[in-house]
Design a protein around this motif. Structure first.
Motif, short mmCIF file in Angstrom:
data_model
loop_
_atom_site.label_atom_id
_atom_site.label_comp_id
_atom_site.label_asym_id
_atom_site.label_seq_id
_atom_site.Cartn_x
_atom_site.Cartn_y
_atom_site.Cartn_z
N CYS A 1 -98.46 -14.87 13.68
CA CYS A 1 -97.96 -13.80 13.84
C CYS A 1 -98.34 -12.52 14.70
O CYS A 1 -99.49 -12.04 14.01
CB CYS A 1 -96.88 -12.96 12.94
SG CYS A 1 -95.99 -11.56 13.34
N CYS B 1 -97.74 -9.58 12.14
CA CYS B 1 -98.23 -8.49 11.45
C CYS B 1 -99.41 -9.87 10.56
O CYS B 1 -100.15 -9.82 9.46
CB CYS B 1 -97.03 -8.81 9.66
SG CYS B 1 -96.72 -11.33 9.50
N CYS C 1 -91.94 -15.05 13.19
CA CYS C 1 -91.98 -15.57 11.81
C CYS C 1 -90.74 -14.35 10.85
O CYS C 1 -90.33 -13.50 11.69
CB CYS C 1 -93.19 -13.89 11.91
SG CYS C 1 -93.42 -13.08 9.92
N CYS D 1 -91.22 -10.44 10.11
CA CYS D 1 -90.66 -9.80 11.61
C CYS D 1 -89.57 -9.83 12.17
O CYS D 1 -88.70 -8.79 12.67
CB CYS D 1 -91.70 -9.83 12.12
SG CYS D 1 -93.26 -9.11 11.36
ZN ZN Z 1 -94.24 -11.30 11.21
#
Ligand code: ZN
Length: 397
Positions: A7, A10, A23, A26
């Motif tokens: 990602c 993150c 992801c 997110c």
């Molecule tokens: Zn993420």
């Protein structure tokens, strides 16, 4: 070499599968009218097997990217690639343009030579190969034109069925091209964002692999090959690369290619990457200045390939620009058309307006030393949009 998705926000990692596009953590934070949250990029680890020694059979023979020495840096094995010569595009040394501008270090990375006439073929090739690897027959894409015609052409070579959604503003040549390749084309009475929504609804109800740019992480990964080639052709990192920028996906791909080379210890430092945006379509430039994306303005520019209201890859693109000291430059439509004419008449390379934006960006950037090794990314052929190119020439009676 091993590959996984990571990602861009993150750092969470995922296996590379056809179902995984964002992801979920997110993406859950997605807001209306903002760039995509939770976009993924391919993370590679391991060591390159020297593939270019004589007699090495680890790399299959063939054309284009399939023969490219760094094929092993891509997450899909070469045997799944359709037999179509994508990539290995020439790096021009334009004598007359260099003299006219007093810049002896200019190079033109000419991606008009790709099979469908644009850099987008690099992304389409990897998506098509991935579909073949997983036995997927249907591809769905929304596009202002180049990504659509590209996926149609590369899909034809791969024997895939391609469903396309384009906004009503798409240049006629790109539509005709897509239909010639045998794609199923739906013209959406609205903007690119409307076409994007229609394509997502379609793939949800009918299935098929989405090639929507930035949403499918392989679009950025495929485009990184242009950076790998620039490095291989120069035998070093360039000092400066100018990248026409709309949704930030080619920009993301250029960064990704250079990052991989650094990650694998093949190259030292990141070049200065300059994102060139049209004044009427400058969301990434404005976000880099202000620190965040504001409510979108309609992307209005003669350079249709970089016209976008909400740049899909906006978050990841601005993050990379900030991390590596990249810059944005905004240029007017008049400057783009002047640059298109100058490029054609002084180098012999007829580029579409979006592609000529890289030259317009160079002319507007006085901070670049005149002897810097400077690569202009030429992303699509001028024949893609004859209407725009007609504005500065007078046709004889
Ligand atoms: Zn993420």
């Amino acid at each position: 070499m091993e590959f996984a998705y990571r990602c861009t926000e993150c750092d969470r990692q995922f296996d590379i599968t056809p179902e995984r596009m964002l992801c979920p953590d997110c993406a859950a934070l997605q807001e209306e009218n903002r760039p995509l949250r939770g976009t993924l990029e391919v993370r590679l680890s391991g060591e390159l097997v020297p593939p270019w020694s004589a007699g090495n059979t680890a790399e299959p023979s063939g054309d284009g990217v399939r023969r490219f020495p760094y094929a092993q840096m891509l997450p899909v094995e070469s045997r799944f690639f359709p037999s179509v010569p994508v990539g290995n595009s020439p790096l021009w040394e334009p004598d007359r343009l260099r003299k006219a501008l007093g810049r002896p270090g200019i190079f033109l990375k000419d991606d008009t030579t790709n099979p469908t006439g644009s850099l987008k073929d690099r992304a389409s090739l990897l998506v098509a190969a991935f579909a073949r690897q997983h036995g997927i027959r249907d591809i769905v894409v929304a596009s202002t034109g180049n990504a659509a015609s590209s996926m149609a052409g590369i899909g034809a070579a791969a024997g895939l069925s391609v469903k396309i959604f384009v906004p009503v503003s798409a240049p006629r040549a790109k539509l005709v091209q897509s239909l010639q390749y045998g794609a199923d084309v739906t013209v959406v009475d609205g903007t690119y964002d409307d076409a994007y929504r229609a394509s997502m609804e379609y793939s949800t109800t009918h299935g098929g692999l989405s090639r929507n740019t930035a949403y499918n992480p392989l679009t950025i990964e495929g485009k990184k090959t242009v950076a790998l080639e620039i490095f291989a052709q120069l035998g070093r990192m360039p000092d400066v690369v100018l990248v026409p920028t709309g949704d930030g996906v080619i920009l993301g791909g250029v960064f990704k290619g250079f990052e991989d080379l650094i990650e694998l210890g093949l190259a030292g430092t990141m070049p200065t990457v300059i994102a060139v945006q049209a004044e009427g379509s400058s969301a990434i430039s404005r976000a880099l200045d202000s620190g965040d994306f504001a409510d979108p303005l309609p992307g209005k520019t003669v350079a249709d390939s970089i016209a976008v209201g909400v740049p899909a890859n906006g978050y990841a693109a601005t993050k990379k620009l900030a991390r590596y000291g990249g810059r944005c430059v905004e240029i007017s439509d008049a400057a783009i058309l002047d640059a298109q004419r100058a490029l054609s008449s002084q180098s012999g390379l007829f580029a579409e307006p979006a592609a000529a934006a890289s030259l317009a960006g160079l002319l507007a950037s006085d901070a670049i030393p005149s002897d810097a090794v400077t690569v202009l990314l030429i992303t699509g052929t001028g024949l893609k949009d004859i209407e725009a190119a007609s504005r500065l020439v007078r046709l004889p009676e």
